[in-house]
Design a protein around this motif. Structure first.
Motif, mmCIF file in Angstrom:
data_model
loop_
_atom_site.group_PDB
_atom_site.id
_atom_site.type_symbol
_atom_site.label_atom_id
_atom_site.label_comp_id
_atom_site.label_asym_id
_atom_site.label_seq_id
_atom_site.Cartn_x
_atom_site.Cartn_y
_atom_site.Cartn_z
ATOM 1 N N ALA A 1 0.789 -1.312 0.098
ATOM 2 C CA ALA A 1 -0.072 0.089 -0.026
ATOM 3 C C ALA A 1 1.041 1.292 0.011
ATOM 4 O O ALA A 1 0.389 2.278 -0.492
ATOM 5 C CB ALA A 1 -0.950 -0.003 0.978
ATOM 6 N N LEU A 2 2.150 1.136 0.441
ATOM 7 C CA LEU A 2 2.918 2.306 0.529
ATOM 8 C C LEU A 2 3.517 2.602 -0.679
ATOM 9 O O LEU A 2 3.823 1.868 -1.706
ATOM 10 C CB LEU A 2 4.054 2.140 1.348
ATOM 11 N N VAL A 3 3.929 3.909 -1.023
ATOM 12 C CA VAL A 3 4.455 4.418 -2.181
ATOM 13 C C VAL A 3 5.925 4.007 -2.098
ATOM 14 O O VAL A 3 6.308 3.742 -0.965
ATOM 15 C CB VAL A 3 4.282 6.130 -2.470
ATOM 16 N N PRO A 4 6.744 3.829 -3.059
ATOM 17 C CA PRO A 4 8.254 4.069 -2.948
ATOM 18 C C PRO A 4 8.849 4.799 -1.866
ATOM 19 O O PRO A 4 8.426 6.029 -2.013
ATOM 20 C CB PRO A 4 8.679 4.271 -4.164
ATOM 21 N N HIS A 5 9.640 4.424 -0.959
ATOM 22 C CA HIS A 5 10.257 5.070 0.195
ATOM 23 C C HIS A 5 9.140 5.516 1.215
ATOM 24 O O HIS A 5 9.323 6.488 1.915
ATOM 25 C CB HIS A 5 10.931 6.241 -0.443
ATOM 26 N N SER B 1 14.989 -6.832 2.726
ATOM 27 C CA SER B 1 15.005 -6.592 1.347
ATOM 28 C C SER B 1 13.694 -5.737 0.958
ATOM 29 O O SER B 1 13.608 -5.338 -0.089
ATOM 30 C CB SER B 1 15.011 -7.819 0.610
ATOM 31 N N ARG B 2 12.835 -5.794 2.066
ATOM 32 C CA ARG B 2 11.614 -4.854 1.964
ATOM 33 C C ARG B 2 11.833 -3.635 2.511
ATOM 34 O O ARG B 2 10.845 -2.588 2.311
ATOM 35 C CB ARG B 2 10.526 -5.762 2.232
ATOM 36 N N ARG C 1 9.415 2.810 19.733
ATOM 37 C CA ARG C 1 9.079 3.462 18.297
ATOM 38 C C ARG C 1 10.222 2.678 17.360
ATOM 39 O O ARG C 1 11.090 2.994 17.535
ATOM 40 C CB ARG C 1 8.981 4.961 18.483
ATOM 41 N N VAL C 2 9.386 2.546 16.523
ATOM 42 C CA VAL C 2 9.969 1.597 15.305
ATOM 43 C C VAL C 2 9.735 2.562 14.101
ATOM 44 O O VAL C 2 8.456 2.530 13.617
ATOM 45 C CB VAL C 2 10.041 0.255 15.042
ATOM 46 N N VAL C 3 10.798 3.045 13.345
ATOM 47 C CA VAL C 3 10.412 3.855 11.935
ATOM 48 C C VAL C 3 10.934 3.124 11.091
ATOM 49 O O VAL C 3 12.226 2.800 11.002
ATOM 50 C CB VAL C 3 10.895 5.282 12.320
ATOM 51 N N ALA C 4 10.529 2.797 9.867
ATOM 52 C CA ALA C 4 10.866 2.035 9.015
ATOM 53 C C ALA C 4 10.567 2.605 7.636
ATOM 54 O O ALA C 4 9.407 3.129 7.364
ATOM 55 C CB ALA C 4 10.719 0.564 8.823
ATOM 56 N N ARG C 5 11.399 2.543 6.360
ATOM 57 C CA ARG C 5 11.040 3.101 5.199
ATOM 58 C C ARG C 5 11.120 1.922 4.257
ATOM 59 O O ARG C 5 11.937 1.126 4.217
ATOM 60 C CB ARG C 5 11.851 3.946 4.688
ATOM 61 N N LYS C 6 9.933 1.779 3.442
ATOM 62 C CA LYS C 6 9.888 0.907 2.124
ATOM 63 C C LYS C 6 10.784 1.091 1.326
ATOM 64 O O LYS C 6 11.295 2.021 0.771
ATOM 65 C CB LYS C 6 8.297 1.101 1.473
ATOM 66 N N CYS C 7 11.826 -0.205 1.190
ATOM 67 C CA CYS C 7 12.688 -0.355 0.145
ATOM 68 C C CYS C 7 12.243 -0.491 -1.276
ATOM 69 O O CYS C 7 11.224 -0.987 -1.258
ATOM 70 C CB CYS C 7 13.516 -1.431 0.434
ATOM 71 N N ILE C 8 13.033 -0.089 -2.134
ATOM 72 C CA ILE C 8 12.800 -0.283 -3.462
ATOM 73 C C ILE C 8 14.059 -1.235 -4.199
ATOM 74 O O ILE C 8 14.980 -1.040 -4.061
ATOM 75 C CB ILE C 8 12.925 1.158 -4.529
#
Length: 255
Positions: free
Chosen positions: A124-128, A174-175, A242-249
């Motif tokens: 559902a998330l956009v890249p990054h 990887s994600r 708190r955990v903060v993560a960004r979607k990998c491309i």
């Protein structure tokens, strides 16, 4: 046995929602901490799309700029804010690449397996796109307060599967790119100890407990300093992981 989120708040949601509306200033810092990792993104992209899961009574909405596109999802019917979505926290209704950031505050400890939720957020998330998760840490004073004191007096028991380094390991490298993981202060604010007791009684649906019993539990588990004046403003210590993560491309050059 860990109870189902939707079932828990089918019973507790109404009382929880009333407490949040009656004392809206109590947990302001929690919502601010949830949004902190998004500050730069919000400044760069005013028309930001945020998904709030679980959204409860959509309390996060009031902390967002007017330009933000807010999407709340909650599988429970207990908050009386509209028709229940049904399913569980992983049954997200969002289409692929439709969300810029997910906020998940204080709900995932009701899920024993959190990987389905992470797997549902990713497409559902956009890249990054960003995911900001805040919840109680395993073994913390807050966890003991919930499982022991709240669990004894809320009529349903309370058994949480709380966050910690093990949760971080569930983010597949990887994600996801995990940007940070650690404790943040989210202390609850009250105008008086009477207000603190009423809020806790409603939020947790505590039954048959006096103010003195609530205050003693808060003092012994969380460390609130005693005061002679019951009408003096008080801060209830509350810290979350708190955990903060960004979607990998994916790097196509590697294939």
């Amino acid at each position: 046995m860990l109870a189902d989120y939707a079932e828990i708040f089918r019973h507790r949601g109404g009382s929880y929602h009333k407490a949040m509306l009656t004392v809206p200033h109590a947990r302001v810092l929690e919502f601010k901490r949830a949004l902190e990792p998004l500050i730069a993104d919000l400044a760069a992209r005013p028309a930001f799309r945020i998904a709030d899961v679980p959204s409860g009574g959509e309390y996060l909405r009031s902390f967002l700029p007017a330009t933000v596109e807010y999407h709340g999802f909650d599988p429970s019917s207990g908050f009386n804010t509209g028709p229940a979505e049904g399913g569980d926290l992983a049954d997200l209704p969002f289409s692929d690449l439709s969300i810029d950031a997910f906020i998940s505050l204080a709900g995932l400890h009701h899920c024993l397996d959190k990987r389905p939720f992470l797997n549902a957020c990713h497409p559902a998330l956009v890249p990054h796109g960003l995911l900001s998760v805040l919840d109680v840490r395993s073994g913390s004073p807050e966890a003991r307060f919930l499982d022991e004191f709240v669990g004894e007096y809320n009529g349903m028991g309370h058994e949480g599967d709380y966050l910690g380094p093990g949760f971080v390991l569930q983010f597949e490298p990887s994600r996801w790119d995990v940007l940070s993981a650690g404790m943040v202060d989210c202390h609850w604010q009250f105008t008086s100890k009477t207000e603190l007791c009423e809020f806790c009684r409603g939020l947790f649906r505590l039954q048959g407990v006096s103010d003195s019993l609530i205050l003693e539990a808060v003092r012994s588990y969380l460390g609130v300093k005693p005061s002679i004046d019951s009408q003096e403003s008080v801060q209830m210590p509350w810290r979350l992981y708190r955990v903060v993560a960004r979607k990998c491309i994916p790097n196509l050059q590697e294939h």
